[in-house]
Structures are given as structure tokens and as C-alpha cells.
Design a protein around this motif. Structure first.
Motif, mmCIF file in Angstrom:
data_model
loop_
_atom_site.group_PDB
_atom_site.id
_atom_site.type_symbol
_atom_site.label_atom_id
_atom_site.label_comp_id
_atom_site.label_asym_id
_atom_site.label_seq_id
_atom_site.Cartn_x
_atom_site.Cartn_y
_atom_site.Cartn_z
ATOM 1 N N GLN A 134 7.313 93.411 -27.947
ATOM 2 C CA GLN A 134 6.986 92.024 -28.260
ATOM 3 C C GLN A 134 6.981 91.129 -27.030
ATOM 4 O OE1 GLN A 134 9.701 90.846 -31.365
ATOM 5 N NE2 GLN A 134 8.569 91.970 -32.936
ATOM 6 N N THR A 135 7.790 91.472 -26.028
ATOM 7 C CA THR A 135 7.919 90.591 -24.864
ATOM 8 C C THR A 135 7.244 91.134 -23.611
ATOM 9 O OG1 THR A 135 10.006 91.587 -24.137
ATOM 10 C CG2 THR A 135 10.141 89.736 -25.696
ATOM 11 N N GLY A 136 7.162 92.461 -23.492
ATOM 12 C CA GLY A 136 6.626 93.062 -22.276
ATOM 13 C C GLY A 136 7.594 92.978 -21.105
ATOM 14 N N ASN A 137 8.836 92.654 -21.376
ATOM 15 C CA ASN A 137 9.853 92.499 -20.337
ATOM 16 C C ASN A 137 10.205 93.862 -19.750
ATOM 17 O OD1 ASN A 137 12.519 92.403 -19.143
ATOM 18 N ND2 ASN A 137 12.656 90.320 -19.940
ATOM 19 N N ILE A 138 10.018 94.004 -18.437
ATOM 20 C CA ILE A 138 10.252 95.284 -17.771
ATOM 21 C C ILE A 138 11.731 95.675 -17.793
ATOM 22 C CG2 ILE A 138 10.452 94.334 -15.432
ATOM 23 C CD1 ILE A 138 8.771 97.653 -16.412
ATOM 24 N N ASP A 139 12.621 94.687 -17.736
ATOM 25 C CA ASP A 139 14.054 94.994 -17.795
ATOM 26 C C ASP A 139 14.423 95.606 -19.150
ATOM 27 O OD1 ASP A 139 14.700 94.150 -15.205
ATOM 28 O OD2 ASP A 139 14.865 92.062 -15.873
ATOM 29 N N THR A 140 13.798 95.128 -20.200
ATOM 30 C CA THR A 140 14.039 95.696 -21.530
ATOM 31 C C THR A 140 13.534 97.125 -21.596
ATOM 32 O OG1 THR A 140 13.797 93.485 -22.481
ATOM 33 C CG2 THR A 140 13.716 95.328 -24.009
ATOM 34 N N TYR A 141 12.381 97.384 -20.971
ATOM 35 C CA TYR A 141 11.853 98.745 -20.933
ATOM 36 C C TYR A 141 12.788 99.674 -20.167
ATOM 37 C CZ TYR A 141 8.906 102.741 -19.937
ATOM 38 O OH TYR A 141 8.427 104.016 -19.829
ATOM 39 N N LEU A 142 13.290 99.208 -19.044
ATOM 40 C CA LEU A 142 14.218 100.022 -18.250
ATOM 41 C C LEU A 142 15.509 100.290 -19.025
ATOM 42 C CD1 LEU A 142 13.674 98.405 -14.751
ATOM 43 C CD2 LEU A 142 12.801 100.607 -15.572
ATOM 44 N N LEU A 143 15.977 99.306 -19.773
ATOM 45 C CA LEU A 143 17.142 99.513 -20.632
ATOM 46 C C LEU A 143 16.837 100.565 -21.690
ATOM 47 C CD1 LEU A 143 19.958 98.821 -21.705
ATOM 48 C CD2 LEU A 143 18.893 96.951 -23.005
ATOM 49 N N LYS A 162 14.686 103.042 -21.520
ATOM 50 C CA LYS A 162 14.639 104.362 -20.893
ATOM 51 C C LYS A 162 16.045 104.874 -20.560
ATOM 52 C CE LYS A 162 11.407 106.373 -20.283
ATOM 53 N NZ LYS A 162 10.749 107.307 -21.208
ATOM 54 N N GLU A 163 16.932 103.987 -20.129
ATOM 55 C CA GLU A 163 18.303 104.390 -19.826
ATOM 56 C C GLU A 163 19.030 104.827 -21.098
ATOM 57 O OE1 GLU A 163 21.389 105.330 -17.363
ATOM 58 O OE2 GLU A 163 19.421 104.644 -16.739
ATOM 59 N N LEU A 164 18.860 104.077 -22.166
ATOM 60 C CA LEU A 164 19.477 104.444 -23.436
ATOM 61 C C LEU A 164 18.910 105.761 -23.956
ATOM 62 C CD1 LEU A 164 19.538 100.970 -25.205
ATOM 63 C CD2 LEU A 164 21.506 102.250 -24.332
ATOM 64 N N GLU A 165 17.607 105.947 -23.794
ATOM 65 C CA GLU A 165 16.955 107.180 -24.225
ATOM 66 C C GLU A 165 17.503 108.375 -23.446
ATOM 67 O OE1 GLU A 165 12.407 108.043 -25.302
ATOM 68 O OE2 GLU A 165 12.742 107.699 -23.165
ATOM 69 N N MET A 172 19.664 101.605 -31.906
ATOM 70 C CA MET A 172 19.602 100.786 -30.710
ATOM 71 C C MET A 172 18.284 101.012 -29.976
ATOM 72 S SD MET A 172 21.420 98.597 -29.091
ATOM 73 C CE MET A 172 21.911 97.967 -27.544
ATOM 74 N N LEU A 173 17.806 102.255 -29.951
ATOM 75 C CA LEU A 173 16.542 102.529 -29.283
ATOM 76 C C LEU A 173 15.389 101.777 -29.950
ATOM 77 C CD1 LEU A 173 16.759 106.344 -28.524
ATOM 78 C CD2 LEU A 173 16.759 104.476 -26.886
ATOM 79 N N ASP A 174 15.393 101.771 -31.274
ATOM 80 C CA ASP A 174 14.325 101.074 -31.990
ATOM 81 C C ASP A 174 14.321 99.585 -31.667
ATOM 82 O OD1 ASP A 174 13.499 103.429 -33.227
ATOM 83 O OD2 ASP A 174 14.763 103.088 -34.980
ATOM 84 N N PHE A 175 15.505 99.003 -31.597
ATOM 85 C CA PHE A 175 15.603 97.572 -31.311
ATOM 86 C C PHE A 175 15.082 97.252 -29.915
ATOM 87 C CE2 PHE A 175 18.013 94.000 -29.509
ATOM 88 C CZ PHE A 175 17.562 92.988 -30.342
#
Length: 47
Positions: free
Chosen positions: A11-20, A22-25, A1-4
Motif C-alpha cells: 500500500q505504501t511502497g516503503n522500502i524500509d517496510t519491504y526490508l523488514l 524480507k528480514e522477517l521472512e 506478521m508477514l501478511d501485515f
């Protein structure tokens, strides 16, 4: 899941995806310690 989630973020630079990501990590790092404490409690029960 982290890799995905990292791949989607890169690929998108979406900050919400980055925050997700970091939370998963963070959650992934917390689980092993919890399991070790739980197993230690089984081996040495507190009376």
C-alpha cells in the motif's frame, strides 16, 4: 506478521517496510531447521 508487513509495503511502497518483510521472512525460514536440530539433539544426546 508477514501478511501485515507485506500489506503495508504494497500500500505504501516503503522500502524500509519491504526490508523488514524480507528480514522477517528470513527469520521465519531459519527457525524450523533450528528446532529440528535441537529436537534431534534431545533424541540422540552426544556423550
Amino acid at each position: 506478521m508477514l501478511d501485515f508487513t507485506w500489506k503495508v509495503f504494497s500500500q505504501t511502497g516503503n522500502i524500509d517496510t519491504y526490508l523488514l518483510f524480507k528480514e522477517l521472512e528470513k527469520d521465519d525460514q531459519e527457525i524450523p531447521g533450528y528446532q529440528e536440530e535441537e529436537l534431534a539433539g534431545i533424541d540422540f544426546p552426544i556423550s
